[in-house]
Motif scaffolding. Structure first.
Motif: not given
Length: 736
Positions: A598-603, A608-619, A625-629, A634-637
């Motif tokens: 096809g002309d597109s694919v679902d990815v 995996t996130l470890s360490g640090g201290i929240g809250p976290f800002s994640i992009n 293409i912005a991914a849905a989580q 993470l999911l995106a076409r």
């Protein structure tokens, strides 16, 4: 060495003689522990195994040695297996001896074949190997198996004397008495020791005698003899001498043993007094003064004192506490005798103290006594100390002070009343004392006062003493003291709070302290984790470095008041400096190099996130293409814009400490192009004619030029399905 060279060549040439009936080699050896003394003659045997029936009619031996240890002199055959051969032929070199023996009758038996004669030229401890450079029976048959030897130069036997102990101290004995001590003389060598003399010499040789085991005598190797020495001094003092033991020991021809002892004189007492005159000075008539005299025995026997008496014109005005009583004083001991002066009238008084004793040189010792009677004084009372400061005392505790009331007058004084007065008499306590009481002239009485503060602060009172002293009928003794409470210290870490999370690599620590019960001025210090803290705005402050992870902050403080009292306190908090977060991404779908039509694919991407201290800002995005989580997925076409598209997942994470982490993962997706193919008719050829056939077989070449396998291939020739055989298409078609 020409002979030796030829012989060795012969050995090499005959080494391949065919084996005869006896093939077992004969063992030939030199001794492995031969010894000899310097300048001696030694015979070193060459020992052989059994020669019986081995047809040995000759032998040749070449032996190498150290010329600095041995000098070859020849060979002897008497009493050896080769005696039937007679005198062997011997060739001598500096370090080599060559011996050859021949005979008409074969040798038989085992044992010493021949003896090599040497002179020992080395010194004790020198060694040399005895090595076979070559050995032959006959011309090599039977074979010989050689074993080298070893020679050591040993010392000649000699005696070796030892005397123990190496000195004799007889200690202390009385003049004209005797003490005995013993010496042991031993032969530690390996030949006879001859002791020629045991003689005394030195400044006090006459005080010593050899009373047993005196020389001369012989001692076999390992034997010993005891020598008795007696010390008999005739005069007192330290005595020394030397006992000389002479022998045939080559190393110690004379051994000197120091002798010492001390002769003490016969025990006698010896009196000594601390003073030959006692001065009492001025004493009021009717009064009394007392002093002491020390009688010592510096002799060696008990001092018998028969009497201590006062004699002279004014003897009645002096007294002793022992009177005419007898007593003893042991050697090096002393006795105190008190002597008092009691003037009955005015003027200077003289007497003598006589000490009658058994000192052979001083059987009567006299000590002059002198004092002056002066007019009597009125009754008086004196207090010591005249005032007292109890200092700092804990509230509820007690501290005591003793005051001495004395009468320096010549007549008795009456103490009528003793009590406490002043500002705070209740803070002081007068120990039990019974009043009224009399103080005779020269007497004294102790009075004890306790200070027991019930509250903080300075306290004062007076010890009041009322008496018949005409000058001071009422004595006031000032008393003071200060009540204090126990010194306490508290320390509290006010910043940071316990279990705080810190983002920086250091932190400012603030500690509050509270001191109570201190007597100013107060000095205080604090440190946190070994770092000194500075006083600032009523607190102690310091900056402490923080490693990543959990850190325990320990604040330790101390305070010291003006009394030198010191207390300590501490407080502890724990803070955490989190490590930067760790983010990992994994594209789990599609897999790398997956082909997509096809002309597109679902990815789908696993995060995996470890360490640090929240809250976290994640992009996160996939190819921008912005991914849905969903949970950690993470999911995106993603559109596929070319035949080969890189799928790149990127996440940027920032924790609450501002730590920024970027993670990526990527795969490649393939989008295949449309397939292409070529067909070429191979038969029949263009223009072929068929006259009678109603059908023909068509053969064509088939080739796929593009596209992605596997392929579904369907071919027809004029509508007739063709059969594919590898790269050929075959079909039979009717002809109209």
């Amino acid at each position: 060495m020409k002979f030796l060279h030829k012989l060795l060549v012969l050995c090499a040439l005959t080494g391949f003689v065919p084996a005869l009936a006896h093939t077992q080699p004969i063992r030939v050896s030199l001794p492995d522990s031969a010894t000899g003394r310097p300048d001696s003659q030694v015979a070193i045997p060459i020992v052989t195994g059994d020669l019986t029936n081995r047809e040995v009619l000759s032998y040749t031996a070449i032996v190498v040695f150290n010329k600095n240890v041995l000098r070859a002199q020849g060979a002897s055959f008497a009493g050896t297996l080769s005696e039937p051969f007679g005198t062997p032929q011997v060739t001598l070199f500096d370090s080599v001896i060559v011996v050859t023996g021949t005979g008409a009758t074969p040798l038989s038996g085992s044992g010493t074949l021949v003896k090599l004669n040497f002179q020992v030229v080395g010194q004790p401890g020198d060694t040399t190997a005895l090595q076979f450079s070559g050995f032959l029976f006959n011309t090599g048959v039977p074979a010989a198996e050689t074993t080298d030897g070893f020679f050591t130069v040993v010392a000649a036997p000699e005696p070796d004397i030892s005397v123990t102990p190496n000195e004799l101290d007889f200690g202390q004995i009385l003049v004209d008495s005797s003490a005995t001590a013993f010496l042991q003389i031993k032969n530690s060598g390996d030949t006879t020791l001859t002791v020629n003399a045991t003689e005394l010499s030195g400044p006090d040789a006459a005080a010593f005698r050899v009373t047993g085991g005196a020389a001369p005598f012989d001692l076999a190797a390992g034997d010993s003899q005891t020598v008795e020495v007696t010390f008999t001094p005739t005069t007192p003092g330290a005595k020394t001498a030397v006992l000389s033991v002479r022998s045939n020991d080559p190393d110690q021809g004379e051994v000197q043993v120091p002798l010492s002892g001390t002769a003490l004189p016969v025990a006698v007492p010896d009196i000594d007094v601390s003073s030959t005159a006692l001065q009492f000075g001025q004493v009021p008539v009717g009064g009394m003064d007392i002093t002491s005299l020390l009688i010592s025995n510096v002799g060696t026997a008990v001092l018998e004192v028969d009497a201590v008496r006062v004699v002279g014109d004014d003897a009645d005005q002096f007294r002793t506490q022992v009177g005419d009583s007898a007593f003893q004083v042991a050697p090096s001991e002393s006795k105190v005798v008190f002597v008092s002066f009691h003037p009955a009238s005015l003027g200077t008084k003289f007497a003598s103290l006589e000490i009658v004793n058994n000192d052979p040189d001083e059987d009567t010792v006299r000590v002059a006594l002198e004092g002056e009677g002066v007019p009597a004084l009125a009754p008086r009372i004196v207090v010591s100390p005249a005032q007292h400061d109890f200092g700092f005392v804990l509230v509820g505790d007690s501290l005591s002070q003793t005051f001495r009331l004395s009468n320096p007058g010549s007549v008795a004084v009456e103490v009528q009343e003793i009590d406490l007065t002043g500002a705070a008499p209740e803070q002081f306590t007068l120990a039990a004392v019974s009043v009224p009481f009399m103080l005779a002239a020269g007497d004294s009485q102790e009075v004890t006062v306790l200070f027991t503060p019930t509250s903080e602060g300075p306290k004062s009172a007076q010890l009041r003493i009322q008496s018949t002293d005409p000058e001071n009928p009422v004595l006031l003794v000032p008393l003071q003291g200060t009540g204090v409470t126990p010194l306490t210290l508290s320390a509290r870490v006010v910043s940071p709070s316990d279990r705080a999370t810190v983002c920086d690599d250091s932190i400012t620590v603030e500690v509050e302290t509270r001191v109570s019960g201190a007597v100013p001025p107060v000095t205080g210090t604090c440190e946190v984790n070994g770092i000194a803290m500075a006083a600032q705005d009523g607190k102690f402050v310091a900056t402490v470095p923080l490693p990543a992870g959990e850190t325990t902050l320990v604040a330790a403080c101390s305070a010291t008041d003006s009394l030198g009292r010191q207390v300590t306190a501490s407080d502890t908090v724990t803070v955490t400096r989190p490590a930067a977060p760790t983010v990992t991404l994994q594209v789990i779908s599609p897999e790398d190099s997956t082909q997509v039509c096809g002309d597109s694919v679902d990815v789908a991407v696993q995060t995996t996130l470890s360490g640090g201290i929240g809250p976290f800002s994640i992009n996160c995005d996939i190819n921008g293409i912005a991914a849905a989580q969903t949970d950690s997925i993470l999911l995106a076409r993603v559109p596929l814009l070319s035949q080969r598209t890189a799928i790149v997942a990127t996440c940027t994470v920032v924790d609450s400490c501002g730590n920024l982490i970027v993670a990526q993962d990527s795969v490649t997706v393939l989008r295949p192009a449309a397939p292409g193919c070529t067909v070429e008719i191979l038969a029949p050829q263009e223009g072929d004619f068929f006259c009678e056939e109603d059908s023909i077989t068509v053969t064509a070449a088939f080739n796929v030029t593009s596209g992605t396998p596997p392929f579904a291939v369907q071919c027809q020739v004029n509508g007739t399905p063709a059969v594919r055989q590898e790269s050929l298409l075959i079909a039979t078609i009717p002809l109209a």
